[in-house]
Design a protein around this motif. Structure first.
Motif: not given
Length: 163
Positions: A87-90, A96-98, A108-114, A144-146
């Motif tokens: 999705h183009p909107d961060p 979506e991640l949440k 609880h997660a230490i790392a979380k990213e799109t 388009a991997l970040a």
């Protein structure tokens, strides 16, 4: 330290990210595609990374069911969560991640990213191609991997394994 990356992928984007993370995470790292492989006992690992991709706002069912069935054990581990999302909107990607992980696991997660996306247009069926053209204006494969988010995720996980 032992880390297990559990992921679900439709066309290979999440697997690609899992491979990259496997090279960047310190210690012994094992990866398993939950759709095609058997997940080893979580008890044997210090950290668990869970990854999926977004289709129509949702992660893969196999991953969602696995998380629900193993939530008590996951909450006792160092956990990282990542999504491949286009999705183009961060703000939508963050939502979506949440929303695709149980809230107690998300917090609880230490790392979380799109971590961006890859579109494998040639692997899509006709309906998926039509949707890709209509929604994303895409007619070819795209990557388009970040890398910055992937590196941050790996750094956050590595920092947690040291402490």
């Amino acid at each position: 330290m032992k880390t297990l990356i559990i992921y679900a992928t439709k066309y290979g984007s999440v697997e690609h990210v899992a491979v990259i993370l496997g090279r960047k995470i310190e210690g012994d790292v094992c990866s398993v595609n939950i759709s095609t492989g058997k997940v080893p006992s979580l008890e044997d690992y210090h950290a668990i990374i869970l990854g999926g991709s977004i289709y129509a706002g949702k992660i893969q069912k196999e991953l969602k069911v696995f998380i629900e069935e193993n939530l008590p054990v996951l909450l006792q581990k160092r956990v990282g969560l990542f999504l491949c999302a286009a999705h183009p909107d961060p703000e939508i990607r963050e939502k979506e991640l949440k929303e695709n992980f149980p809230s107690e696991l998300y917090y609880h997660a230490i790392a979380k990213e799109t971590v961006g996306y890859e579109i494998h247009y040639q692997k899509m069926n006709l309906v998926e191609r039509l949707l890709a053209r209509m929604i994303m204006k895409v007619k070819t494969d795209q990557t388009a991997l970040a890398s910055e988010q992937i590196d941050k995720f790996a750094d956050d996980m590595n920092d947690s394994l040291i402490h």
